[in-house]
Write an enzyme that holds these catalytic residues in place. Sequence first.
Site, PDB file in Angstrom:
ATOM      1  N   ILE A 351      -4.251   3.743  -3.740  1.00  0.00           N
ATOM      2  CA  ILE A 351      -4.858   4.875  -2.662  1.00  0.00           C
ATOM      3  C   ILE A 351      -3.785   4.629  -1.574  1.00  0.00           C
ATOM      4  O   ILE A 351      -3.909   6.002  -0.545  1.00  0.00           O
ATOM      5  CB  ILE A 351      -6.167   4.841  -2.141  1.00  0.00           C
ATOM      6  N   GLY A 352      -2.876   4.096  -1.558  1.00  0.00           N
ATOM      7  CA  GLY A 352      -1.903   4.034  -0.351  1.00  0.00           C
ATOM      8  C   GLY A 352      -0.849   3.037  -0.385  1.00  0.00           C
ATOM      9  O   GLY A 352      -0.892   1.781  -0.925  1.00  0.00           O
ATOM     10  N   GLY A 354       2.322   1.040   2.215  1.00  0.00           N
ATOM     11  CA  GLY A 354       3.178   1.002   3.425  1.00  0.00           C
ATOM     12  C   GLY A 354       4.083   0.155   3.290  1.00  0.00           C
ATOM     13  O   GLY A 354       4.328  -0.619   2.437  1.00  0.00           O
ATOM     14  N   GLY A 355       4.904  -0.084   4.626  1.00  0.00           N
ATOM     15  CA  GLY A 355       5.827  -0.934   4.805  1.00  0.00           C
ATOM     16  C   GLY A 355       5.305  -2.426   4.595  1.00  0.00           C
ATOM     17  O   GLY A 355       6.279  -3.361   4.112  1.00  0.00           O
ATOM     18  N   PHE A 356       3.961  -2.657   4.876  1.00  0.00           N
ATOM     19  CA  PHE A 356       3.752  -4.084   4.638  1.00  0.00           C
ATOM     20  C   PHE A 356       2.756  -4.428   3.384  1.00  0.00           C
ATOM     21  O   PHE A 356       2.260  -5.398   3.220  1.00  0.00           O
ATOM     22  CB  PHE A 356       2.784  -4.665   5.841  1.00  0.00           C
ATOM     23  N   LYS A 374      -6.164  -4.270   0.469  1.00  0.00           N
ATOM     24  CA  LYS A 374      -4.795  -4.189   1.103  1.00  0.00           C
ATOM     25  C   LYS A 374      -3.977  -5.582   0.634  1.00  0.00           C
ATOM     26  O   LYS A 374      -4.377  -6.466   0.984  1.00  0.00           O
ATOM     27  CB  LYS A 374      -4.532  -4.226   2.542  1.00  0.00           C
ATOM     28  N   ASP A 472       0.632   0.578  17.037  1.00  0.00           N
ATOM     29  CA  ASP A 472       0.991   1.415  15.706  1.00  0.00           C
ATOM     30  C   ASP A 472      -0.078   2.831  15.478  1.00  0.00           C
ATOM     31  O   ASP A 472      -0.526   2.717  14.264  1.00  0.00           O
ATOM     32  CB  ASP A 472       1.035   0.608  14.606  1.00  0.00           C
TER      33      ASP A 472
END
Length: 677
Positions: A351-352, A354-356, A374, A472
């Site tokens: 669902i997503g 990111g950079g990490f 995550k 952030d």
Amino acid sequence: MAEPSYFLVLLLFFCSLFLKSQSFDFVYNGFNGSDLVLDGYARIKDKALKLTDRSQNVIGHAFFPKPIPMFKNSSLDVSTFSTHFVFQIVPSDANRGGYGFAFILSPSTQLFGAQGGHYLGVLNPSNDGKSSNHLFIVEFDTVTGYNETSDRYGNHIGINVNGMNSIASESASYYKGTQKKEDVDLEEKEPIQAWIDYDGLAKQVNVTVSPLSVSKPIKPLISIFIDLSPVMKDYMYAGFSAATGEKKASSHYILGWSLKLNGFSDPLDVSQFSPIPAEQSSSSQNKLKRALIVTFSVVLFILLLALLSIFVYRKVMKFDVLEDWELDCPHRFRYKDLHVATRGFKESEIIGVGGFGTVYKGVLRATGAEVAVKKIISNDTLKGTREFAAEIESLGRLRHKHLVNLQGWCKNKSNLLLVYDYVPNGSLHSLLYSSKKGTVLSWEQRFNIIKGIASGLLYLHEEWEKVVIHRDVKSSNVLIDRNMNARLGDFGLARLYDHGQNSHTTNVVGTIGYIAPELTRTGKASKSTDVFAYGILLLEVACGRTPVVYQPDRNVILVDRILDCLQMSNIFDAVDPKLNSTYTIEEMELVLGLGLLCSHRKPEARPTMRQVIRYLNRDEILPVFDNLNSFGSKRADQIRSRFKALGLTDDSIITTSSIHSSSVGEMSSSSFEITGR
């Protein structure tokens, strides 16, 4: 005569809808086939809910499976609620038993790390009394209490908040009339009924008990005034917890239970209850225990060898070795459970990204709850672990309705995993720039979202026990829940320090377009750098444009575009065209002006988040708009001149484009450690 009748029908119709939206109730006249969430020893036996038996050091939990909406519609006050239940405590026949049980309202059905004895299976020494527990407890204790001063005689009932120290306590008894009291022995091997009523308007808790043969007394045993709104979360789970100890033990039964929101709980039908079955005597149990000990001794050596093998294997392979930062963290999940929940981290569950790391949707098999998992990805194992630990340390203990709730974590081999509440509507970024029809955020929704983010940042900066600098803040890190409320998440870059001290960070991190100009010179993040990013976010929400639009010939900076519109005397030309001019002019003007002020090049010129909240709530007028004409070109000229006086002009704003095109001081742009996600 027709018009009043029509109005009365409409009034009754809308009232019924409102009452229906506020209703929540259930009744258990016995528990056969019930859908309760059970944990520990707790089980259903002969239509009764049995929380513990008379064994030593036993804990049992039982919760109603659906969360209860604790707050009234559009209100900060806890709703009125009422619960009625019948219980029975069967002590050891050798001596008096223990320790008792408790009715609890908890934000989760999982009471991780809870201990028995005086903690009744609810808390432990490390979290007892912490405001972050969000627990309302009514204890029915049968031994000398946790607090010797207030509960010195045992056989008592107490009201607790977030800990085992009672804020009100009385020996178990009931009133006959309004003056005469009759004692109630909680261990008299006969059913006892209890009522717990909370008046949300008067903010008053009443606790009443009586034998099953006696109807509800007119006067409650305990009646105190307490505001539960700081204790309750938006949704809470109702249930029971019971525990025994090393030397004292009892069987704890719940025979029936009802609960209602905004009304009195329904009466229970005693005729449907089943009698508690006879239990074995302690002597019989001791004989059985001795027989079991003899049996277990035969295989003890094999078990010891197996345990030793597992220990050596984990030690050699260095799996699941706890580090210092792991000891005080929230619940640790098993990797196997998360693997099953995400269907093996299948691509279709993503669902997503990111950079990490990558975020997967999951469903926990044990509870059926939806979660977001995550999975941290980093080529630098040390750096990945550091970011992982930072997010647990910061978000793990934060609790606010406009922050993403961290449920727990998992570390297995090289896998670093964080488990959050699942937020179904995705990120603010995806909703702002979605091309799908019907997904355009209205101005009312946008204004509510930016107020929610401001509330979350104020909590981080001033209201929690430490100062938390998010570092952030951006639209892709703002998630939107089912009710279109904002939740700020992704705390991998966050830093904590004590109130009254300064941040010691020296590296520039964040996302291009949201980075405050002073960060490129000093590298020190502060509450003011979060305010800068929030200001850019305000402009992004109002204008429907990213902070920087990269084009082949030139980069278009959002702040520059707004200032251009301001110079042309019509700042509303910068507003998101998707809104089709459907917005409140005063609110739009406020958001654009506040966004420019928050993103001022000078940190000292920016407002604090507390001031931002006051501006958004119209408790104070933004200085730029104070004492202006109501409309017309004269007003526009006044606004433009006041922005110039504040230093908000094209040549005084340090934008992202200037970071790439020139050096700042003696530090070139190539030396910045900028992390974009």
